[in-house]
Design an enzyme around this catalytic site. Structure first.
Site, short mmCIF file in Angstrom:
data_model
loop_
_atom_site.label_atom_id
_atom_site.label_comp_id
_atom_site.label_asym_id
_atom_site.label_seq_id
_atom_site.Cartn_x
_atom_site.Cartn_y
_atom_site.Cartn_z
N LYS A 1 -0.69 7.87 4.12
CA LYS A 1 -0.89 6.71 4.18
C LYS A 1 -1.91 6.35 5.24
O LYS A 1 -2.14 5.02 5.63
CB LYS A 1 0.38 5.79 4.36
CG LYS A 1 1.37 5.74 3.33
CD LYS A 1 2.58 4.95 3.71
CE LYS A 1 3.60 5.10 2.35
NZ LYS A 1 4.65 4.14 2.48
N ARG B 1 13.96 -2.89 3.41
CA ARG B 1 13.50 -1.68 2.20
C ARG B 1 14.11 -2.28 0.93
O ARG B 1 15.07 -1.47 0.32
CB ARG B 1 13.97 -0.35 2.82
CG ARG B 1 13.48 0.31 4.04
CD ARG B 1 12.13 0.53 3.95
NE ARG B 1 11.57 1.43 4.86
CZ ARG B 1 10.10 1.80 4.88
NH1 ARG B 1 9.41 1.65 3.89
NH2 ARG B 1 9.79 2.67 5.93
N ASN C 1 8.12 2.27 -0.92
CA ASN C 1 9.37 1.89 -1.67
C ASN C 1 9.24 1.84 -3.11
O ASN C 1 10.05 2.00 -3.80
CB ASN C 1 9.49 0.22 -0.96
CG ASN C 1 10.86 0.34 -0.49
OD1 ASN C 1 11.40 1.22 -0.04
ND2 ASN C 1 11.52 -1.16 -0.80
N PRO D 1 0.89 -1.33 0.04
CA PRO D 1 0.17 0.00 -0.04
C PRO D 1 0.88 1.08 0.21
O PRO D 1 1.64 1.30 0.74
CB PRO D 1 -0.77 -0.10 1.34
CG PRO D 1 -0.64 -1.58 1.72
CD PRO D 1 0.66 -2.03 1.24
N GLU D 2 0.51 2.21 -0.96
CA GLU D 2 1.26 3.36 -0.93
C GLU D 2 0.09 4.54 -1.01
O GLU D 2 -1.07 3.96 -1.08
CB GLU D 2 2.32 3.82 -2.21
CG GLU D 2 3.36 2.54 -2.13
CD GLU D 2 4.62 2.84 -2.76
OE1 GLU D 2 4.78 4.03 -3.07
OE2 GLU D 2 5.44 1.88 -2.92
#
Length: 264
Positions: free
Chosen positions: A51, A250, A165, A2-3
């Site tokens: 977010k 990450r 990311n 999710p972004e």
């Protein structure tokens, strides 16, 4: 993953299903708020902030949730079978006569006064999909620490709210620099172009079923998730490494030929 664009889409689905309707079902499955009963109250709106999701409820209350890596909200018609996960992963249920919204694996779920929303989202930088978007402030935040690696700065929600990311790797590729390049070493004009591109990509993708950063063709992303595959510019194999302090994975993707700057 999710972004900001995913969260915006989730907010739209929740708003369409809940806003303007009385809650007939309310179940918050976290110890602190397990006894809270929201039935009989109307949902006023569901608003994304970076977010974060803010479900505002009659009586001056806000249900704050954050999806992080694995969380999701699913919306079902009344009586429809739930398919979002096993029962023990449910953290919240909000239902009315027509729809039921179920929150699965939500790592953050809290009920607070709407007047206190700044306690949970007040630290955020300019929201890339927000109505109060301010590109000048976003650029100023991005370049405030010239020693910070670009990738880490892009992920810092206090600088820009909504990037994750995927966009980190894609934006660095589009800027032709590595995510490890200190912000202060970006070529002139690059911070402004990065901020403008980030805004454009999220605005474009918020209405798409599948995120796309490429202009055309079947390939949706330039480098993210494409380790070992040819760079779409030069054909060099895309590389992958983790970026950050090691507290969280990450995964970062870049082309070692097309993107200038230090690497992991």
């Amino acid at each position: 993953m999710p972004e900001g664009d995913n969260v915006w889409q989730t907010a739209q689905r929740l708003h369409a299903a809940l806003a303007g309707r009385l809650l007939t079902q309310s179940d918050l499955r976290v110890p602190r708020f397990a006894t809270a009963d929201l039935t009989g109250r109307s949902v006023l709106d569901v608003t994304p902030r970076g977010k974060h999701l803010l479900t505002r409820i009659e009586g001056g209350l806000t249900l704050h949730s954050h999806l992080r890596m694995d969380g999701s909200w699913q919306v079902y018609d009344a009586g429809e079978r739930r398919r979002g996960g096993p029962e023990h992963q449910i953290r919240a249920i909000l239902g009315n006569a027509e729809h039921t919204a179920v929150g699965y694996r939500l790592p953050v779920l809290e009920l607070l006064r709407t007047a206190d929303e700044d306690q949970v989202v007040g630290h955020l930088g300019p929201d890339l999909l927000g109505p109060d978007w301010d590109p000048a402030t976003a650029v100023a935040h991005l370049v405030a620490d010239p020693t910070r690696p670009l990738g880490e700065a892009l992920l810092d929600q206090r600088i820009l709210a909504g990037l994750g990311n995927v966009y980190k790797s894609e934006l660095a590729f589009l800027a032709r620099v590595t995510p490890w390049l200190p912000v202060g070493e970006l070529p002139p004009g690059t911070p402004e172009r990065l901020v403008a591109t980030a805004r454009r990509l999220l605005e474009t993708n918020k209405d798409r079923p599948h995120r796309r950063t490429t202009a055309t063709g079947s390939q949706l992303l330039y480098v993210y998730g494409r380790e070992g595959r040819p760079c779409p510019r030069c054909g060099t194999p895309v590389r992958k490494a983790d970026q950050g302090d090691g507290s969280r994975r990450r995964p970062t993707y870049w082309c070692p030929r097309c993107q200038s700057g230090p690497t992991s």
